[in-house]
Design a protein around this motif. Structure first.
Motif, PDB file in Angstrom:
ATOM      1  N   GLY A 427     -49.884  39.457   1.250  1.00 20.43           N
ATOM      2  CA  GLY A 427     -50.513  40.654   1.793  1.00 20.43           C
ATOM      3  C   GLY A 427     -51.836  40.376   2.486  1.00 20.43           C
ATOM      4  O   GLY A 427     -52.306  41.185   3.300  1.00 20.43           O
ATOM      5  N   ALA A 428     -52.458  39.220   2.195  1.00 23.69           N
ATOM      6  CA  ALA A 428     -53.737  38.879   2.834  1.00 23.69           C
ATOM      7  C   ALA A 428     -53.554  38.121   4.148  1.00 23.69           C
ATOM      8  O   ALA A 428     -54.545  37.865   4.848  1.00 23.69           O
ATOM      9  N   ILE A 429     -52.328  37.762   4.486  1.00 17.19           N
ATOM     10  CA  ILE A 429     -52.096  36.937   5.676  1.00 17.19           C
ATOM     11  C   ILE A 429     -52.586  37.601   6.967  1.00 17.19           C
ATOM     12  O   ILE A 429     -53.202  36.931   7.811  1.00 17.19           O
ATOM     13  N   PRO A 430     -52.344  38.901   7.200  1.00 17.76           N
ATOM     14  CA  PRO A 430     -52.845  39.492   8.453  1.00 17.76           C
ATOM     15  C   PRO A 430     -54.350  39.333   8.645  1.00 17.76           C
ATOM     16  O   PRO A 430     -54.826  39.150   9.765  1.00 17.76           O
ATOM     17  N   PHE A 431     -55.110  39.372   7.561  1.00 14.47           N
ATOM     18  CA  PHE A 431     -56.563  39.204   7.646  1.00 14.47           C
ATOM     19  C   PHE A 431     -56.920  37.740   7.942  1.00 14.47           C
ATOM     20  O   PHE A 431     -57.786  37.457   8.777  1.00 14.47           O
ATOM     21  N   ALA A 432     -56.250  36.818   7.250  1.00 14.05           N
ATOM     22  CA  ALA A 432     -56.520  35.402   7.465  1.00 14.05           C
ATOM     23  C   ALA A 432     -56.119  34.968   8.872  1.00 14.05           C
ATOM     24  O   ALA A 432     -56.774  34.122   9.483  1.00 14.05           O
ATOM     25  N   ALA A 433     -55.045  35.539   9.390  1.00 18.63           N
ATOM     26  CA  ALA A 433     -54.598  35.189  10.742  1.00 18.63           C
ATOM     27  C   ALA A 433     -55.608  35.641  11.786  1.00 18.63           C
ATOM     28  O   ALA A 433     -55.846  34.956  12.781  1.00 18.63           O
ATOM     29  N   GLY A 434     -56.227  36.795  11.561  1.00 23.52           N
ATOM     30  CA  GLY A 434     -57.175  37.321  12.534  1.00 23.52           C
ATOM     31  C   GLY A 434     -58.555  36.705  12.454  1.00 23.52           C
ATOM     32  O   GLY A 434     -59.262  36.644  13.456  1.00 23.52           O
ATOM     33  N   ASP A 435     -58.951  36.227  11.289  1.00 21.70           N
ATOM     34  CA  ASP A 435     -60.312  35.702  11.118  1.00 21.70           C
ATOM     35  C   ASP A 435     -60.318  34.633  10.022  1.00 21.70           C
ATOM     36  O   ASP A 435     -60.923  34.817   8.955  1.00 21.70           O
ATOM     37  N   PRO A 436     -59.658  33.503  10.244  1.00 26.69           N
ATOM     38  CA  PRO A 436     -59.508  32.505   9.179  1.00 26.69           C
ATOM     39  C   PRO A 436     -60.818  31.907   8.701  1.00 26.69           C
ATOM     40  O   PRO A 436     -60.960  31.596   7.522  1.00 26.69           O
ATOM     41  N   ALA A 437     -61.794  31.735   9.584  1.00 33.82           N
ATOM     42  CA  ALA A 437     -63.042  31.074   9.206  1.00 33.82           C
ATOM     43  C   ALA A 437     -63.801  31.866   8.143  1.00 33.82           C
ATOM     44  O   ALA A 437     -64.523  31.282   7.325  1.00 33.82           O
ATOM     45  N   ARG A 438     -63.661  33.176   8.141  1.00 30.33           N
ATOM     46  CA  ARG A 438     -64.377  34.002   7.163  1.00 30.33           C
ATOM     47  C   ARG A 438     -63.494  34.395   5.979  1.00 30.33           C
ATOM     48  O   ARG A 438     -63.984  34.505   4.851  1.00 30.33           O
ATOM     49  N   VAL A 439     -62.217  34.615   6.247  1.00 32.32           N
ATOM     50  CA  VAL A 439     -61.331  35.119   5.189  1.00 32.32           C
ATOM     51  C   VAL A 439     -60.910  34.013   4.222  1.00 32.32           C
ATOM     52  O   VAL A 439     -60.913  34.209   2.996  1.00 32.32           O
ATOM     53  N   LEU A 440     -60.538  32.844   4.738  1.00 33.29           N
ATOM     54  CA  LEU A 440     -60.035  31.780   3.865  1.00 33.29           C
ATOM     55  C   LEU A 440     -61.039  31.350   2.792  1.00 33.29           C
ATOM     56  O   LEU A 440     -60.665  31.226   1.619  1.00 33.29           O
ATOM     57  N   PRO A 441     -62.312  31.097   3.125  1.00 32.04           N
ATOM     58  CA  PRO A 441     -63.261  30.742   2.054  1.00 32.04           C
ATOM     59  C   PRO A 441     -63.390  31.843   1.003  1.00 32.04           C
ATOM     60  O   PRO A 441     -63.526  31.556  -0.195  1.00 32.04           O
ATOM     61  N   ALA A 442     -63.299  33.090   1.454  1.00 37.01           N
ATOM     62  CA  ALA A 442     -63.453  34.205   0.518  1.00 37.01           C
ATOM     63  C   ALA A 442     -62.282  34.291  -0.450  1.00 37.01           C
ATOM     64  O   ALA A 442     -62.478  34.481  -1.658  1.00 37.01           O
ATOM     65  N   ILE A 443     -61.058  34.148   0.048  1.00 37.21           N
ATOM     66  CA  ILE A 443     -59.908  34.285  -0.849  1.00 37.21           C
ATOM     67  C   ILE A 443     -59.764  33.067  -1.763  1.00 37.21           C
ATOM     68  O   ILE A 443     -59.302  33.185  -2.903  1.00 37.21           O
ATOM     69  N   VAL A 444     -60.174  31.881  -1.281  1.00 41.18           N
ATOM     70  CA  VAL A 444     -60.145  30.700  -2.149  1.00 41.18           C
ATOM     71  C   VAL A 444     -61.144  30.864  -3.293  1.00 41.18           C
ATOM     72  O   VAL A 444     -60.832  30.582  -4.460  1.00 41.18           O
ATOM     73  N   ALA A 445     -62.341  31.337  -2.977  1.00 44.62           N
ATOM     74  CA  ALA A 445     -63.352  31.559  -4.026  1.00 44.62           C
ATOM     75  C   ALA A 445     -62.858  32.580  -5.038  1.00 44.62           C
ATOM     76  O   ALA A 445     -63.018  32.400  -6.258  1.00 44.62           O
ATOM     77  N   GLY A 446     -62.244  33.653  -4.553  1.00 43.84           N
ATOM     78  CA  GLY A 446     -61.718  34.669  -5.458  1.00 43.84           C
ATOM     79  C   GLY A 446     -60.604  34.144  -6.337  1.00 43.84           C
ATOM     80  O   GLY A 446     -60.530  34.467  -7.534  1.00 43.84           O
TER      81      GLY A 446
END
Length: 623
Positions: A427-446
């Protein structure tokens, strides 16, 4: 593989000397051999004739396309020959054949053959192409016709070249195929382990005694669960072998896995090793040329029988004990980590689970925990949390700071929240696809925070799944809920801090197009087939991405999903006859790809479809 890279001047002959089919095949093989494309001329010619015995490759309009997948091919290539007088090749229309395309493909390149056949078929149906080729006076003229690439096609033309995956090295291709085989086995295993784990856990939970019930209906339910958790290893090993060697590999894979698990306690590790071993044993057996009188017995008798004997023999006398020792060592290490090592392990598993949201890295971490749910259920206690924190975190972020997200992202946040609750991290893929540089570090930390908290609170998850949907079978529910909330909040706060406030395009406000797949027959311009290991998230996310991109481009697309509920919106012959090309967006082998043998095929992963849908729809030729 692009046909333009396979045709060289040395493999073109404008005036074949051959007078018969036999002479034509030999002359074309000689050309390939002289160009250094073969390791054994005689073996490749024998393989060509073996293919001809299955069915004549002479077609209407004077075209012949002899081809073979062979170990004798050093490099894939296409030989082109023109016979001025024509040769009786045995075509169905009774006409002489004048133009010959001989395809040489290395054995083991699963999609190479169909891709090149599709490109040649597309080329020869172009108006006037065959006539121009026969009239070519020089090799260069012929090659230009064969490899012509238009570069001035308008951007609005859906055939413009916009996406072409990078060619993979042979090593990367082999690893990719092994991953497909593993994920194919996993996709068939998941229903067994989910059903078994949940049923067993429910029966234990209802008794309230922390032990498997011994009588009554709860004991019956427990036996159902135990059956699922017993059978999943057989299914895993059997379907890995099936993916490699087709149906003849199923019996050796399952029987060999049963021997490994029941006699040597090799667990899921043994299922994976034996599945690959059985698959490749049968794959090699199928390469042995059987007498014509015995060929019909190969798939139903010889290959399963010999494959089962060799696989079980290897397990009993060679690999069974070492695998069991490795499994015992791994469990001892995990048991030792149940104390101070939990933080380190939780960090690694949490990061892997969240990183690519259902992709191969996520699958490694979740498979590691899922397959040990009956021996080390605390692993799923943390991983189950990490599975759901990416979509829940992004949903929370869109709620807390809506100005940081566009309208469509805010809508996607609602869906992500639901997907997170039921344990679908995609469910988080659409966000990561649009802005990976900001979204990926956030979801990994979470994911790390959630997983570590789950481990620290000694959460035990008896179901091989994530999200709050499994709460009834979780021991330590408070820790599970705290871990989920803390991980989701961590993701939300980090992504809010990193993202900038967005401004909506005023011209787009209020504009909502319905992006759906064509359901009728013979209406679509482009076709697509999507399939992923679980048959759930990636399958349908890839389909939806393609549908949205097609809607934006004004293209009619029909997407067939091969998911957990079977084939939906099946592509028919009428669809294939009308459409311009087909996109295979898959992480496991798709069903019945031979339907599209006469079409251009774009073969990519589901992630490519999710990230590059528009470019894929604008592709004019296959990679």
């Amino acid at each position: 593989m692009d046909i333009t890279n396979l045709i060289e001047p040395e493999t073109i002959c404008l005036n074949l000397k051959a007078q018969t089919k036999d002479e034509a095949l030999k002359e074309l093989v000689d050309m390939l051999d002289a160009a250094g494309k073969l390791t054994s001329k005689s073996q490749f010619l024998a393989d060509i004739w073996k293919r001809e015995e299955i069915g004549n490759t002479g077609f209407d309009e004077g075209i012949a396309i002899p081809h073979a997948k062979s170990d004798a091919v050093a490099k894939p290539a296409v030989a082109v020959g023109i016979s001025r007088d024509g040769i009786d090749y045995g075509a169905d229309d009774g006409e002489l054949s004048h133009v010959f395309f001989m395809l040489a493909s290395p054995d083991g390149h699963d999609h190479h053959h169909i891709e090149v056949l599709a490109q040649i078929s597309t080329k020869i149906i172009e108006d006037g192409f065959v006539c121009q080729l026969k009239q070519a006076e020089t090799v260069e003229q012929a090659r230009t016709l064969l490899t012509d690439i238009q570069t001035n096609t308008p951007e609005s033309d859906i055939h413009s070249l916009a996406f072409e995956p990078e060619p993979l090295s042979p090593w990367a291709q082999s690893l990719g195929r092994m991953k497909e085989h593993l994920l194919y086995g996993t996709s068939h295993m998941i229903p067994f382990i989910v059903a078994g784990g949940v049923l067993l856990s429910l029966s234990v939970m209802i008794t309230g005694q922390g032990a498997v019930p011994e009588n009554g209906i709860l004991a019956d339910i427990a036996q159902m669960g135990i059956a699922g958790l017993t059978l999943f290893t057989l299914v895993l090993g059997g379907y890995i072998a099936y993916s490699i060697a087709d149906k003849p590999g199923l019996a050796p894979g399952m029987i060999g896995t049963w021997i490994a698990v029941s006699h040597y306690n090799t667990g899921f590790l043994g299922a994976i090793v034996v599945g690959f071993f059985a698959g490749y044993v049968v794959w090699l057996l199928k390469k042995i040329q059987l007498p014509d009188s015995m060929s019909s017995l190969g798939s139903i008798f010889i290959y399963p029988l010999v494959g089962t004997f060799l696989t079980c023999g290897a397990v009993m006398w060679v690999i069974g004990a070492p695998i069991a020792n490795a499994m015992t060592t791994m469990n001892e290490v995990l048991t030792g980590m149940a104390g101070s090592g939990k933080i380190m392990l939780g960090t690694v598993l949490g990061a892997m689970t969240a990183f690519d949201m259902g992709g191969p890295i996520n699958k490694v971490a979740t498979l590691f925990a899922q397959t040990q749910v009956n021996t080390q259920p605390w692993l799923m206690g943390g991983v189950g949390i990490a599975i759901c924190t990416p979509p829940l975190g992004m949903a929370l972020a869109t709620f807390l700071s809506p100005k940081k997200f566009k309208r469509d992202e805010r809508e996607a946040g609602k869906a992500a929240g639901i997907m997170g609750m039921i344990g679908i991290s995609e469910g988080a893929i659409p966000f990561a696809a649009g802005d990976p540089a900001r979204v990926l570090p956030a979801i990994v930390a979470g994911g790390i925070v959630g997983n570590v908290i789950g481990f620290m609170f000694h959460v035990i998850n008896h179901a091989p799944w994530g999200g709050w949907i499994v709460l009834p079978v979780v021991d330590g529910k408070l820790g599970y809920i705290i871990g989920t909330m803390a991980g989701s909040l961590t993701t939300a706060l980090i992504v809010i801090a990193l993202k900038k406030t967005v401004t909506e395009d005023g011209n787009m406000l209020g504009v909502h197009k319905t992006s759906t797949s064509v359901t009728g027959e013979g209406e679509a311009d482009i076709l697509a087939v999507t399939s992923c290991p679980s048959g759930v998230a990636h399958t349908f996310l890839a389909a939806k991405s393609l549908e949205k991109a097609a809607c934006a481009l004004g293209i009619k697309i029909k997407v067939e999903t091969q998911g957990a509920n079977g084939i939906i919106n099946r592509i028919t012959e009428k669809d294939i006859a009308r459409a311009k090309f087909v996109i295979f967006a898959h992480d496991v082998a798709i069903k019945k790809p031979e339907r599209f043998r006469n079409m251009k095929v774009i073969d990519v992963s589901t992630k490519d479809a999710m990230l590059n849908a528009t470019a894929l729809l604008q592709a004019r030729r296959t990679s």
